[in-house]
Motif scaffolding. Sequence first.
Motif, mmCIF file in Angstrom:
data_model
loop_
_atom_site.group_PDB
_atom_site.id
_atom_site.type_symbol
_atom_site.label_atom_id
_atom_site.label_comp_id
_atom_site.label_asym_id
_atom_site.label_seq_id
_atom_site.Cartn_x
_atom_site.Cartn_y
_atom_site.Cartn_z
ATOM 1 N N ALA A 1 58.548 36.117 16.006
ATOM 2 C CA ALA A 1 58.547 37.582 16.085
ATOM 3 C C ALA A 1 57.154 38.169 15.892
ATOM 4 C CB ALA A 1 59.499 38.155 15.040
ATOM 5 N N ASP A 2 56.256 37.435 15.231
ATOM 6 C CA ASP A 2 54.908 37.940 14.950
ATOM 7 C C ASP A 2 53.875 37.485 15.984
ATOM 8 O OD1 ASP A 2 55.837 39.139 12.596
ATOM 9 O OD2 ASP A 2 55.531 37.286 11.445
ATOM 10 N N ILE A 3 54.297 36.710 16.974
ATOM 11 C CA ILE A 3 53.369 36.110 17.939
ATOM 12 C C ILE A 3 53.473 36.811 19.282
ATOM 13 C CG2 ILE A 3 52.822 33.994 19.229
ATOM 14 C CD1 ILE A 3 53.858 32.423 16.794
ATOM 15 N N SER A 4 52.331 37.251 19.818
ATOM 16 C CA SER A 4 52.328 37.897 21.131
ATOM 17 C C SER A 4 51.862 36.962 22.243
ATOM 18 C CB SER A 4 51.418 39.133 21.113
ATOM 19 O OG SER A 4 50.056 38.757 20.928
ATOM 20 N N LEU A 5 51.045 35.945 21.890
ATOM 21 C CA LEU A 5 50.507 35.059 22.928
ATOM 22 C C LEU A 5 49.932 33.799 22.295
ATOM 23 C CD1 LEU A 5 50.242 35.308 26.042
ATOM 24 C CD2 LEU A 5 47.851 35.927 25.688
ATOM 25 N N VAL A 6 50.056 32.681 23.011
ATOM 26 C CA VAL A 6 49.463 31.416 22.587
ATOM 27 C C VAL A 6 48.728 30.830 23.786
ATOM 28 C CG1 VAL A 6 49.864 29.194 21.478
ATOM 29 C CG2 VAL A 6 51.482 31.063 21.104
ATOM 30 N N PHE A 7 47.524 30.279 23.549
ATOM 31 C CA PHE A 7 46.748 29.703 24.649
ATOM 32 C C PHE A 7 45.728 28.725 24.101
ATOM 33 C CE2 PHE A 7 44.780 33.645 23.282
ATOM 34 C CZ PHE A 7 43.454 33.290 23.090
ATOM 35 N N LEU B 1 43.353 25.695 19.933
ATOM 36 C CA LEU B 1 44.650 26.336 20.074
ATOM 37 C C LEU B 1 44.583 27.682 19.365
ATOM 38 C CD1 LEU B 1 47.686 26.130 20.900
ATOM 39 C CD2 LEU B 1 48.088 25.199 18.610
ATOM 40 N N VAL B 2 44.884 28.761 20.101
ATOM 41 C CA VAL B 2 44.766 30.119 19.550
ATOM 42 C C VAL B 2 46.125 30.795 19.604
ATOM 43 C CG1 VAL B 2 43.582 32.337 19.699
ATOM 44 C CG2 VAL B 2 42.390 30.243 20.382
ATOM 45 N N ILE B 3 46.499 31.423 18.499
ATOM 46 C CA ILE B 3 47.763 32.155 18.417
ATOM 47 C C ILE B 3 47.443 33.600 18.051
ATOM 48 C CG2 ILE B 3 50.005 32.306 17.291
ATOM 49 C CD1 ILE B 3 49.787 29.329 16.666
ATOM 50 N N LEU B 4 47.876 34.539 18.903
ATOM 51 C CA LEU B 4 47.601 35.960 18.694
ATOM 52 C C LEU B 4 48.820 36.678 18.145
ATOM 53 C CD1 LEU B 4 45.588 36.960 21.916
ATOM 54 C CD2 LEU B 4 44.721 36.102 19.725
ATOM 55 N N GLY B 5 48.567 37.683 17.298
ATOM 56 C CA GLY B 5 49.625 38.521 16.772
ATOM 57 C C GLY B 5 49.874 39.724 17.652
ATOM 58 N N ASN B 6 50.767 40.589 17.234
ATOM 59 C CA ASN B 6 51.189 41.732 18.045
ATOM 60 C C ASN B 6 50.133 42.817 18.164
ATOM 61 O OD1 ASN B 6 53.804 40.666 18.584
ATOM 62 N ND2 ASN B 6 54.442 41.245 16.510
ATOM 63 N N ALA B 7 49.101 42.785 17.304
ATOM 64 C CA ALA B 7 48.010 43.754 17.395
ATOM 65 C C ALA B 7 46.776 43.140 18.042
ATOM 66 C CB ALA B 7 47.668 44.291 16.006
ATOM 67 N N HIS C 1 51.232 18.610 26.331
ATOM 68 C CA HIS C 1 52.496 18.582 25.600
ATOM 69 C C HIS C 1 52.700 19.858 24.806
ATOM 70 C CE1 HIS C 1 52.443 13.880 25.645
ATOM 71 N NE2 HIS C 1 52.625 14.416 26.826
ATOM 72 N N ILE C 2 51.638 20.404 24.243
ATOM 73 C CA ILE C 2 51.793 21.609 23.432
ATOM 74 C C ILE C 2 52.215 22.790 24.303
ATOM 75 C CG2 ILE C 2 49.338 22.271 23.565
ATOM 76 C CD1 ILE C 2 51.669 22.790 20.559
ATOM 77 N N ALA C 3 51.671 22.889 25.524
ATOM 78 C CA ALA C 3 52.068 23.974 26.426
ATOM 79 C C ALA C 3 53.544 23.863 26.779
ATOM 80 C CB ALA C 3 51.213 23.933 27.694
ATOM 81 N N GLY C 4 53.994 22.654 27.096
ATOM 82 C CA GLY C 4 55.395 22.458 27.449
ATOM 83 C C GLY C 4 56.326 22.750 26.288
ATOM 84 N N ALA C 5 55.951 22.296 25.097
ATOM 85 C CA ALA C 5 56.803 22.508 23.929
ATOM 86 C C ALA C 5 56.939 23.989 23.601
ATOM 87 C CB ALA C 5 56.235 21.752 22.738
ATOM 88 N N LEU C 6 55.835 24.710 23.665
ATOM 89 C CA LEU C 6 55.873 26.134 23.308
ATOM 90 C C LEU C 6 56.698 26.946 24.303
ATOM 91 C CD1 LEU C 6 52.188 26.566 22.121
ATOM 92 C CD2 LEU C 6 54.219 26.771 20.707
ATOM 93 N N TRP D 1 53.234 31.800 26.439
ATOM 94 C CA TRP D 1 52.088 30.924 26.680
ATOM 95 C C TRP D 1 51.239 31.472 27.810
ATOM 96 C CZ3 TRP D 1 49.617 26.937 24.517
ATOM 97 C CH2 TRP D 1 48.715 26.228 25.304
ATOM 98 N N SER D 2 49.922 31.507 27.625
ATOM 99 C CA SER D 2 48.990 31.954 28.663
ATOM 100 C C SER D 2 48.285 30.748 29.252
ATOM 101 C CB SER D 2 47.962 32.928 28.083
ATOM 102 O OG SER D 2 46.947 33.212 29.036
ATOM 103 N N SER D 3 48.622 30.400 30.482
ATOM 104 C CA SER D 3 47.964 29.265 31.138
ATOM 105 C C SER D 3 46.553 29.629 31.585
ATOM 106 C CB SER D 3 48.784 28.804 32.343
ATOM 107 O OG SER D 3 48.951 29.871 33.271
ATOM 108 N N GLY D 4 46.255 30.924 31.623
ATOM 109 C CA GLY D 4 44.930 31.370 32.046
ATOM 110 C C GLY D 4 43.937 31.527 30.914
ATOM 111 N N GLY D 5 44.320 31.106 29.715
ATOM 112 C CA GLY D 5 43.390 31.201 28.585
ATOM 113 C C GLY D 5 43.432 32.553 27.908
ATOM 114 N N ASP D 6 42.319 32.931 27.320
ATOM 115 C CA ASP D 6 42.226 34.125 26.495
ATOM 116 C C ASP D 6 42.148 35.391 27.352
ATOM 117 O OD1 ASP D 6 41.771 36.042 24.597
ATOM 118 O OD2 ASP D 6 40.059 35.037 23.659
ATOM 119 N N PRO D 7 43.126 36.296 27.275
ATOM 120 C CA PRO D 7 43.061 37.529 28.058
ATOM 121 C C PRO D 7 41.999 38.498 27.545
ATOM 122 C CG PRO D 7 44.940 37.587 26.565
ATOM 123 C CD PRO D 7 44.356 36.212 26.462
ATOM 124 N N TYR D 8 41.466 38.241 26.349
ATOM 125 C CA TYR D 8 40.453 39.111 25.752
ATOM 126 C C TYR D 8 39.040 38.533 25.864
ATOM 127 C CZ TYR D 8 44.567 41.119 23.461
ATOM 128 O OH TYR D 8 45.783 41.685 23.197
#
Length: 235
Positions: A116-122, A128-134, A149-154, A161-168
């Motif tokens: 619930a606290d995660i907006s994106l992972v890439f 490995l970066v995990i972003l919050g809702n802000a 494997h981590i992309a598939g599991a998530l 999951w963002s396959s394109g990397g960091d949107p920021y």
Amino acid sequence: MNALRPSYQKPTVIGFSAVIRVLIFAGCIILGIALGYFIPLIATWALTLPWVPFEGPLKLIASFSGVWVTVVTSLLGLLAGLWFAEEVIKDTLRVVVSDETIRLEKDGVVQDLSLADISLVFLDGKQLVILGNAGEELARETYEWASKHIAGALTEHGYPWSSGGDPYKNQFRRWVLDTPDLPHTVNTLLQAREIALKKKEKGEANELRREVSKLGFVVKDEETRQYWRAQTTGP
């Protein structure tokens, strides 16, 4: 829980498998014992060189003889191999993914993050970066093991999951001393963090990263260079 995706009874664990762990321990133990066994011979050979550092300790080692010396040095090599294997495994990120949380385990530290606290992972390079809702970074850890494997599991467990990397990525700017667009407190923290990076004090650098995050800014590194951006509510 999202009814459109299957329910998993068991979490997905990604990291060194049991077989790989056994191989790491076995390899390090064998290498340690072999190195310990040959230490007296290595010391004797090193003393024949025109110049060698630590000549005093080498002479002391070479002066010992007898079966007991080989036994002791081999035992010390075994212990060194065990210690090194444990450090390798401890320093490698272990990720446990369930339908509700992502657990990160590294260097004896455990971090649990709720879906619930995660907006994106890439993946950002080898991190490995995990972003919050802000748009804040909840975690950024070096991850070099089985990245596919981590992309598939998530994604299977329903994480964004963002396959394109960091949107920021285009928002990051190089930090320099007394950057005028940053508050004085943040500049001070980043200055202290630069020192920690140069000294390779990972724990201190991570703690200072968290302090910067509390003030509304995200920081990432390229070696000892720091890059920053402000947190935002959307990509």
